[in-house]
Write a protein that holds these residues in place. Structure first.
Motif, short mmCIF file in Angstrom:
data_model
loop_
_atom_site.label_atom_id
_atom_site.label_comp_id
_atom_site.label_asym_id
_atom_site.label_seq_id
_atom_site.Cartn_x
_atom_site.Cartn_y
_atom_site.Cartn_z
N UNK A 136 47.66 41.21 50.00
CA UNK A 136 48.73 41.88 49.00
C UNK A 136 48.15 42.07 47.63
N UNK A 137 46.86 42.17 47.63
CA UNK A 137 46.16 42.48 46.38
C UNK A 137 46.32 41.24 45.11
N UNK A 138 46.49 39.90 45.62
CA UNK A 138 47.05 38.92 44.65
C UNK A 138 45.62 38.18 44.54
N UNK A 139 44.40 38.39 44.96
CA UNK A 139 43.25 37.71 45.03
C UNK A 139 42.84 37.38 43.53
N UNK A 140 42.74 38.31 42.73
CA UNK A 140 42.40 37.89 41.23
C UNK A 140 43.39 37.10 40.48
N UNK A 141 44.69 37.19 40.62
CA UNK A 141 45.66 36.64 40.14
C UNK A 141 45.65 35.06 40.78
N UNK A 142 45.69 34.87 41.97
CA UNK A 142 46.01 33.93 42.78
C UNK A 142 44.67 32.90 42.78
N UNK A 153 27.56 38.05 51.19
CA UNK A 153 28.69 37.30 50.68
C UNK A 153 28.37 35.82 50.67
N UNK A 154 28.43 35.22 52.01
CA UNK A 154 28.45 33.66 52.26
C UNK A 154 27.07 33.09 51.47
N UNK A 205 37.79 39.68 58.44
CA UNK A 205 37.16 38.60 58.08
C UNK A 205 37.57 37.71 57.22
N UNK A 206 38.92 37.87 56.86
CA UNK A 206 39.60 37.03 55.85
C UNK A 206 39.08 36.74 54.48
N UNK A 207 38.29 37.44 54.07
CA UNK A 207 37.56 37.32 52.93
C UNK A 207 38.79 37.86 51.69
N UNK A 242 37.15 28.94 45.98
CA UNK A 242 38.05 30.00 45.90
C UNK A 242 37.70 31.23 44.71
N UNK A 243 37.66 30.57 43.68
CA UNK A 243 37.47 31.50 42.43
C UNK A 243 36.17 32.00 42.50
N UNK A 244 35.04 31.29 42.87
CA UNK A 244 33.96 31.70 43.01
C UNK A 244 33.71 32.74 44.24
N UNK A 245 34.29 32.66 45.31
CA UNK A 245 34.47 33.54 46.55
C UNK A 245 34.89 34.75 46.16
N UNK A 246 36.10 34.79 45.37
CA UNK A 246 36.99 35.95 45.05
C UNK A 246 36.19 36.73 44.00
#
Length: 413
Positions: free
Chosen positions: A373-379, A268-269, A367-369, A299-303
């Motif tokens: 709460x399933x908000x990754x795409x939105x946030x 991932x990294x 690992x905090x990737x 943060x958008x790239x990593x998500x």
């Protein structure tokens, strides 16, 4: 329920992946085949009394007899049995067309149709129905959450296939837990079995798919689909000339220090590093000053990368996650459709609570990737891109892939 105008429009548009024409004097096994194939895709409509060329021949039975015939087939020639939505419409003088509607969210996949004494799984391929391959049937079971591919044993692997340094790092420095000593093989094996990183395989144990993906010494030796192909192109489309390219292989997880800092990067990294060095920057004026900033927020790239890793269909062998950078955009293509019950709309609203690969999701969350709460795409993707440059990301589901596309600048209308 459709009206007469909608029915005529369906007939005019001919057969496709969701519409089938059939005579009502066909063999019951033939109708069961079409029903199962449509249910195993996304549902659809079967029109009885319509020829393959779209000519309306009409039902050969009375309305009541046709309905009873269809319901009997749906109960007796299909596993699991269903009760389809039925209607009958008059088209022209004395010609009736039977309409069988099959829902898109049918819970019983894979549906099997009777073929003589056997029960066979069928799938839809364009306007035809065919028998599913073993791999395709496995994906249907996986989509229905009856089989979790990620906790299947990988042949010819065992405890020795896992990187003990990474596993110890995970338990001790990420989870802050102790684990049995390396010399205590029995208790260490039991811990990894209870964690589904090892699974029972015949008389022994094997590394699970997830265990190998997360902590494998060489995941691609047994799982050639376990990796990322990353390419940077100079223009707007794929071409032979590239700016940079890398096949990124190895375990997904990093090694971290006691404080949580990454000391050895995982897939991932390393994928995010590739994107960072190839994304370039954009320039703009701010009060007479020329300001430079990265083309995309990290943060958008990593998500986008993490989502691809967590949601991809690992049962699709020989297909990497694809990361592509172009002059105007960045794309991540994840093999496989979205998991059952997940839609683009739900992802945008931040109400997704499930993943195809739950074990991957849970450990990558440690690992905090991943957000809790399933908000990754939105946030992290949608809102980050809006703040960064005012663009809307594209989230596109295809027949066998899911694409996240980020734009460097607003597109000209």
């Amino acid at each position: 329920m459709m009206n007469r105008t909608e029915l005529l429009q369906l007939i005019a548009n001919r057969e496709n992946s969701r519409v089938e024409f059939k005579r009502d004097d066909c063999h019951p096994d033939e109708l069961a085949t079409e029903i199962s194939a449509l249910l195993n895709l996304e549902g659809g409509v079967i029109l009885l009394g319509v020829e393959d060329d779209g000519a309306i021949s009409g039902l050969t039975r009375s309305r009541e007899a046709a309905e009873e015939w269809v319901m009997n087939i749906a109960r007796q020639n299909l596993q699991p049995a269903i009760i389809p939505v039925w209607a009958c419409m008059e088209i022209g003088v004395g010609k009736n067309v039977g309409v069988i509607e099959l829902g898109a969210d049918s819970p019983g996949k894979p549906y099997k149709a009777r073929r003589g004494r056997a029960w066979v799984t069928f799938i839809r391929a364009g306007s035809t129905s065919r028998e599913a391959t073993r791999e395709e049937e496995g994906r249907l079971y996986q989509a229905a959450r009856l089989v979790r591919y990620e906790i299947k044993p990988v042949p010819d692997t065992g405890l020795e296939a896992l990187d003990m340094d990474r596993i110890e790092n995970y338990y001790q420095d990420v989870l802050k837990r102790s684990l049995p000593a390396r010399t205590d093989l029995e208790n260490r094996r039991r811990l990894l079995l209870n964690s589904d990183l090892l699974v029972e395989a015949g008389a022994g144990v094997g590394a699970s798919v997830a265990g190998l993906l997360l902590f494998g010494k060489n995941p691609n030796r047994r799982l050639p689909q376990a990796g990322v192909t990353a390419v940077a192109f100079p223009g707007l489309e794929k071409e032979y000339n590239t700016v940079d390219e890398e096949r990124i292989r190895g375990p997904l997880t990093p090694r971290v220090s006691e404080d949580g800092d990454v000391v050895e990067r995982g897939v991932i990294d390393r994928t995010v590093d590739f994107i960072k060095r190839n994304m370039g920057s954009v320039a703009y004026l701010d009060g007479g000053r020329r300001i430079h900033k990265k083309s995309f927020p990290l943060d958008a790239v990593r998500e986008a990368v993490v989502n691809a890793v967590v949601h991809r269909d690992y049962a699709r062998e020989g297909t990497d996650i694809e990361v592509s950078l172009y002059r105007d955009r960045f794309e991540v293509i994840s093999p496989g459709r979205l998991p059952n019950g997940v839609t683009v709309e739900k992802m945008k609203e931040g109400v997704v609570r499930v993943a195809r690969n739950e074990l991957l999701k849970e450990i990558l969350r440690d690992y905090r990737y991943i957000e809790h709460y399933g908000m990754g795409v939105r946030n992290r993707i949608i809102n980050s891109m809006r703040r960064h440059n005012g663009t809307e990301p594209d989230l596109v589901e295809g027949d066998d892939r899911f694409t996240v596309r980020l734009w460097k600048a607003p597109r000209q209308s």
